[in-house]
Design a protein around this motif. Structure first.
Motif, PDB file in Angstrom:
ATOM      1  N   LEU A 170     -31.294  12.483 -42.719  1.00 50.55           N
ATOM      2  CA  LEU A 170     -31.480  11.064 -42.427  1.00 50.55           C
ATOM      3  C   LEU A 170     -32.960  10.724 -42.413  1.00 50.55           C
ATOM      4  CD1 LEU A 170     -28.998  10.612 -39.426  1.00 50.55           C
ATOM      5  CD2 LEU A 170     -28.643   9.911 -41.806  1.00 50.55           C
ATOM      6  N   CYS A 171     -33.311   9.594 -42.985  1.00 50.98           N
ATOM      7  CA  CYS A 171     -34.683   9.106 -42.864  1.00 50.98           C
ATOM      8  C   CYS A 171     -34.957   8.838 -41.383  1.00 50.98           C
ATOM      9  CB  CYS A 171     -34.850   7.821 -43.686  1.00 50.98           C
ATOM     10  SG  CYS A 171     -36.430   7.005 -43.395  1.00 50.98           S
ATOM     11  N   HIS A 172     -36.036   9.418 -40.868  1.00 53.97           N
ATOM     12  CA  HIS A 172     -36.354   9.273 -39.445  1.00 53.97           C
ATOM     13  C   HIS A 172     -36.664   7.830 -39.075  1.00 53.97           C
ATOM     14  CE1 HIS A 172     -40.107   9.698 -41.602  1.00 53.97           C
ATOM     15  NE2 HIS A 172     -40.634   8.943 -40.650  1.00 53.97           N
ATOM     16  N   GLU A 173     -37.040   7.039 -40.080  1.00 49.74           N
ATOM     17  CA  GLU A 173     -37.482   5.666 -39.809  1.00 49.74           C
ATOM     18  C   GLU A 173     -36.312   4.677 -39.841  1.00 49.74           C
ATOM     19  OE1 GLU A 173     -40.832   5.287 -39.142  1.00 49.74           O
ATOM     20  OE2 GLU A 173     -40.201   3.311 -38.417  1.00 49.74           O
ATOM     21  N   CYS A 174     -35.542   4.723 -40.925  1.00 53.01           N
ATOM     22  CA  CYS A 174     -34.493   3.703 -41.079  1.00 53.01           C
ATOM     23  C   CYS A 174     -33.084   4.276 -40.919  1.00 53.01           C
ATOM     24  CB  CYS A 174     -34.628   3.017 -42.444  1.00 53.01           C
ATOM     25  SG  CYS A 174     -34.176   4.079 -43.836  1.00 53.01           S
ATOM     26  N   GLY A 175     -32.953   5.588 -40.864  1.00 51.63           N
ATOM     27  CA  GLY A 175     -31.639   6.183 -40.631  1.00 51.63           C
ATOM     28  C   GLY A 175     -30.755   6.281 -41.860  1.00 51.63           C
ATOM     29  N   THR A 189     -36.340  12.291 -49.483  1.00 51.96           N
ATOM     30  CA  THR A 189     -36.780  11.020 -50.037  1.00 51.96           C
ATOM     31  C   THR A 189     -35.866   9.918 -49.544  1.00 51.96           C
ATOM     32  OG1 THR A 189     -37.568  12.151 -52.017  1.00 51.96           O
ATOM     33  CG2 THR A 189     -37.289   9.768 -52.167  1.00 51.96           C
ATOM     34  N   CYS A 190     -36.448   8.944 -48.879  1.00 52.35           N
ATOM     35  CA  CYS A 190     -35.648   7.814 -48.411  1.00 52.35           C
ATOM     36  C   CYS A 190     -35.325   6.928 -49.608  1.00 52.35           C
ATOM     37  CB  CYS A 190     -36.388   7.020 -47.341  1.00 52.35           C
ATOM     38  SG  CYS A 190     -35.367   5.659 -46.727  1.00 52.35           S
ATOM     39  N   VAL A 191     -34.047   6.602 -49.762  1.00 51.71           N
ATOM     40  CA  VAL A 191     -33.616   5.824 -50.928  1.00 51.71           C
ATOM     41  C   VAL A 191     -33.422   4.346 -50.583  1.00 51.71           C
ATOM     42  CG1 VAL A 191     -32.530   7.806 -52.048  1.00 51.71           C
ATOM     43  CG2 VAL A 191     -31.195   6.432 -50.441  1.00 51.71           C
ATOM     44  N   ASP A 194     -35.971  -0.996 -48.806  1.00 50.54           N
ATOM     45  CA  ASP A 194     -36.667  -1.787 -47.786  1.00 50.54           C
ATOM     46  C   ASP A 194     -37.469  -0.923 -46.819  1.00 50.54           C
ATOM     47  OD1 ASP A 194     -35.580  -4.131 -48.806  1.00 50.54           O
ATOM     48  OD2 ASP A 194     -33.742  -3.864 -47.631  1.00 50.54           O
ATOM     49  N   CYS A 195     -37.422   0.398 -47.016  1.00 48.14           N
ATOM     50  CA  CYS A 195     -38.105   1.314 -46.097  1.00 48.14           C
ATOM     51  C   CYS A 195     -39.378   1.835 -46.771  1.00 48.14           C
ATOM     52  CB  CYS A 195     -37.176   2.475 -45.757  1.00 48.14           C
ATOM     53  SG  CYS A 195     -37.918   3.718 -44.697  1.00 48.14           S
ATOM     54  N   THR A 196     -40.426   2.009 -45.999  1.00 47.78           N
ATOM     55  CA  THR A 196     -41.714   2.415 -46.569  1.00 47.78           C
ATOM     56  C   THR A 196     -41.913   3.934 -46.567  1.00 47.78           C
ATOM     57  OG1 THR A 196     -42.750   2.202 -44.397  1.00 47.78           O
ATOM     58  CG2 THR A 196     -42.842   0.273 -45.852  1.00 47.78           C
ATOM     59  N   VAL A 197     -40.936   4.688 -46.074  1.00 49.36           N
ATOM     60  CA  VAL A 197     -41.134   6.128 -45.900  1.00 49.36           C
ATOM     61  C   VAL A 197     -41.316   6.882 -47.222  1.00 49.36           C
ATOM     62  CG1 VAL A 197     -39.980   8.273 -45.195  1.00 49.36           C
ATOM     63  CG2 VAL A 197     -40.117   6.359 -43.622  1.00 49.36           C
ATOM     64  N   GLY A 198     -40.501   6.596 -48.212  1.00 50.62           N
ATOM     65  CA  GLY A 198     -40.613   7.310 -49.483  1.00 50.62           C
ATOM     66  C   GLY A 198     -40.310   8.785 -49.317  1.00 50.62           C
TER      67      GLY A 198
END
Ligand SMILES: [Zn+2]
Length: 218
Positions: A170-175, A189-191, A194-198
């Motif tokens: 899971l992306c730690h930022e947006c889940g 890789t966050c897909v 709308d999330c900036t994590v990449g």
């Protein structure tokens, strides 16, 4: 003391919000431990590599491979016992030194709780890894995590466990459930557009997710 009126205006100085969960991802490959609080984020996550402990484990397994040629089974068992007696204290010390680095990171936070994943595996004794019977990736996490929990408790820190599902995915930022492809499967890789994590280190990301899960935020 009667006081519903007083309570309404009193703020407790040390409420649950002042606890700092420090999430710890326990791995076996690049990092033995990755540790972070939600405020640290992935950029402030601390990591401890697994190289030395892994090398000791490999040396132990290599040494046990050589036992198979001895003709006498009883002698082999004695020699195996000797190898465990020689290697386990060294391996434990290596893992404890690594754990102590994590404890140091946690203690730098106010009212830290060391947050670990509630793993389904239990620590196995080193002897079960003889003759290559157990891969490092299968042996390491439960043992390293148990030693970390012990060292944290010894240091006076609280230890808590959270469900382990998808912490590395899971992306730690947006889940969002991310993509685990990439170099050596070390990245996430966050897909979510709308999330900036990449692209992010999956161990560091998992540490933040584990920390956030303590308050039910991930
Ligand atoms: Zn994301």
């Amino acid at each position: 003391m009667s006081s519903h009126s007083a309570k309404a205006t009193t703020t407790l100085p040390l409420g649950p919000d002042s606890i700092t969960p420090v999430g710890v991802d326990v791995g076996s490959a690049r990092y033995l431990f990755a540790a972070a609080s939600p405020a640290d984020g992935v950029g402030g996550a601390a990591t401890v590599n697994a190289d030395y402990a892994h090398r000791l484990y490999s040396e132990f397994q290599s040494a046990t491979h050589r036992l198979g040629t001895a003709p006498d089974y009883v002698d082999d068992q004695d020699r195996l016992g000797d190898l465990v007696a020689r290697y386990w204290p060294r391996l434990r010390r290596a893992l404890e030194c690594a754990a102590d680095q994590v404890v140091g990171v946690a203690r730098a936070h106010p009212r830290a709780v060391v947050v670990l994943e509630d793993l389904s595996t239990t620590p196995r004794p080193l002897v079960e890894a003889a003759h290559g019977a157990m891969a490092w990736a299968d042996y390491c996490p439960a043992v390293a995590q148990q030693l970390l929990a012990d060292r944290a408790l010894d240091a006076g820190l609280a230890v808590a466990y959270v469900p382990p599902e998808y912490t590395s995915q899971l992306c730690h930022e947006c889940g969002t459930l991310g993509d685990l492809g990439g170099r050596g499967c070390e990245t996430l890789t966050c897909v979510n557009d709308d999330c900036t994590v990449g692209e992010v280190c999956r161990d560091r990301s998992a540490a933040v997710t584990i920390a956030r899960r303590y308050h039910g935020e991930a």
